[in-house]
Design an enzyme around this catalytic site. Structure first.
Site, mmCIF file in Angstrom:
data_model
loop_
_atom_site.group_PDB
_atom_site.id
_atom_site.type_symbol
_atom_site.label_atom_id
_atom_site.label_comp_id
_atom_site.label_asym_id
_atom_site.label_seq_id
_atom_site.Cartn_x
_atom_site.Cartn_y
_atom_site.Cartn_z
ATOM 1 N N HIS A 63 -2.440 3.706 -16.628
ATOM 2 C CA HIS A 63 -1.030 4.069 -16.498
ATOM 3 C C HIS A 63 -0.250 2.799 -16.155
ATOM 4 C CE1 HIS A 63 -2.473 4.149 -12.361
ATOM 5 N NE2 HIS A 63 -1.224 4.196 -11.910
ATOM 6 N N ASP A 67 0.112 -2.182 -10.177
ATOM 7 C CA ASP A 67 -1.216 -2.646 -9.764
ATOM 8 C C ASP A 67 -2.268 -2.397 -10.823
ATOM 9 O OD1 ASP A 67 -0.553 0.051 -9.016
ATOM 10 O OD2 ASP A 67 -2.395 0.175 -7.831
ATOM 11 N N HIS A 68 -1.910 -1.678 -11.884
ATOM 12 C CA HIS A 68 -2.859 -1.390 -12.956
ATOM 13 C C HIS A 68 -2.519 -2.104 -14.269
ATOM 14 C CE1 HIS A 68 -4.927 1.904 -10.746
ATOM 15 N NE2 HIS A 68 -3.758 1.901 -10.107
ATOM 16 N N HIS A 269 -10.253 0.916 -5.229
ATOM 17 C CA HIS A 269 -8.822 1.213 -5.143
ATOM 18 C C HIS A 269 -8.456 1.688 -3.736
ATOM 19 C CE1 HIS A 269 -4.904 3.135 -6.145
ATOM 20 N NE2 HIS A 269 -4.878 2.263 -7.151
#
Length: 322
Positions: A63, A67-68, A269
């Site tokens: 997504h 942070d991704h 995470h």
């Protein structure tokens, strides 16, 4: 022997810390590299891990929270700069195409035509992996923005049993013919079937589950996998926050692994709200539900897939990943 392992390039959640970089995970699978969720700093972390742009064949973004995905510009530009010649397929939620385009074009560089966009949509979508040694499926998850998890599978195969082949007089080229045709006739006139001389070799499976609440998608992705890489952002005491922001607790990750029959559970995470001294609490909560192999990751860890499952008459042997 082929290599199947996960290199952890970052393991923080929204905010990187002094010891944990933003997300980033490279799964190596028989010469193919699948880079999941390259967060900020991924390019440099790959250097620390001894990896290069040439090791990347897939980029899979779950997504478009920063942070991704904030490492996408550096990865794409490094692929171009290093002259990566093989195709690099980029999977990402189709609803976030605008963000993908902004990331890919975040700075001036000489773009490359090897990056091929593979937007995903719907509840479940199979991606074309060509001649890769695995299939790849994206499954929608439950997060405040559209998010997907990913599952890799290799097809089941067979393991030949040398003693059974010898006992039936199947040697040399007849072995290959038996594998291809399912039956052969030996020089003495006997008909021998593949089932008599082999056992099923279950294909290995891995799943990658990031930001999500508990949902059907999590369970489907995790079902029966050899390795489950899953977010465990919160401890149980903050389960309310986890539900509000669309995340899992360590306890929930353990419950998923137990219900799904996972072999190796990989926790990652982690919220910056918890100090390093709390790491044992994540393990304790997950292990209360799941009695199997659990790894709580740190940046630059390298975690192998477990040896493949053995069935039938080959139980007790260890054929590795071949």
């Amino acid at each position: 022997m082929s290599v199947r392992d996960l290199t952890v390039l970052g393991s923080a959640s929204a905010v990187p810390t002094r010891t944990r970089n933003h997300n980033g995970y490279l799964l190596r699978w028989d010469g193919q590299g699948v880079l999941f969720d390259p967060g900020e700093g991924t390019q440099r972390q790959m250097t620390h891990a001894g990896l290069s742009a040439n090791d990347v064949n897939w980029i899979c973004v779950t997504h478009f929270h920063g942070d991704h995905c904030l490492g996408v510009p550096g990865i794409v530009q490094r692929i171009a700069r290093d002259g990566v010649a093989h195709p690099v397929d980029a999977a990402f939620p189709a609803s976030g195409r605008l963000y993908w385009e902004r990331l890919r074009n975040a700075a001036v560089f000489r773009d490359t035509d090897v990056v091929r966009e593979r937007p995903v949509s719907g509840e479940r979508m199979a991606l074309d992996t060509g001649d890769a040694p695995f299939s790849l499926v994206a499954r929608r998850l439950s997060h405040p923005v559209e998010a997907y998890g990913y599952r890799l599978e290799e097809p089941d195969g067979v393991t030949m049993l040398p003693d059974e082949l010898a006992a039936r007089g199947v040697r040399g080229p007849l072995i290959r013919r038996l594998q291809e045709d399912g039956r052969v006739t030996t020089p003495d006139g006997r008909t021998v079937t593949l089932a008599e001389c082999s056992v099923t070799r279950p294909g290995q499976k891995a799943a990658f589950v990031m930001d999500t609440r508990l949902c059907d998608g999590v369970r489907e992705l995790a079902d029966g996998v050899d390795m489950l890489v899953i977010e465990s952002t919160f401890l149980h005491e903050d389960a309310g926050l986890a539900a509000e922001y669309g995340h899992l607790t360590a306890a929930q990750a353990g419950e998923v692994a137990a219900e799904a029959g996972v072999r190796r559970l990989v926790l990652t995470h982690f919220s910056e709200r918890y100090p390093a001294a709390d790491e044992h609490r994540f393990l304790a909560e997950a292990s209360a539900a799941f009695g199997g192999d659990i790894t709580l990751v740190h940046d630059l860890d390298r975690i192998p897939l477990p040896p493949r499952r053995l069935t039938g008459r080959d139980a007790g042997q260890d054929p590795g990943h071949g």
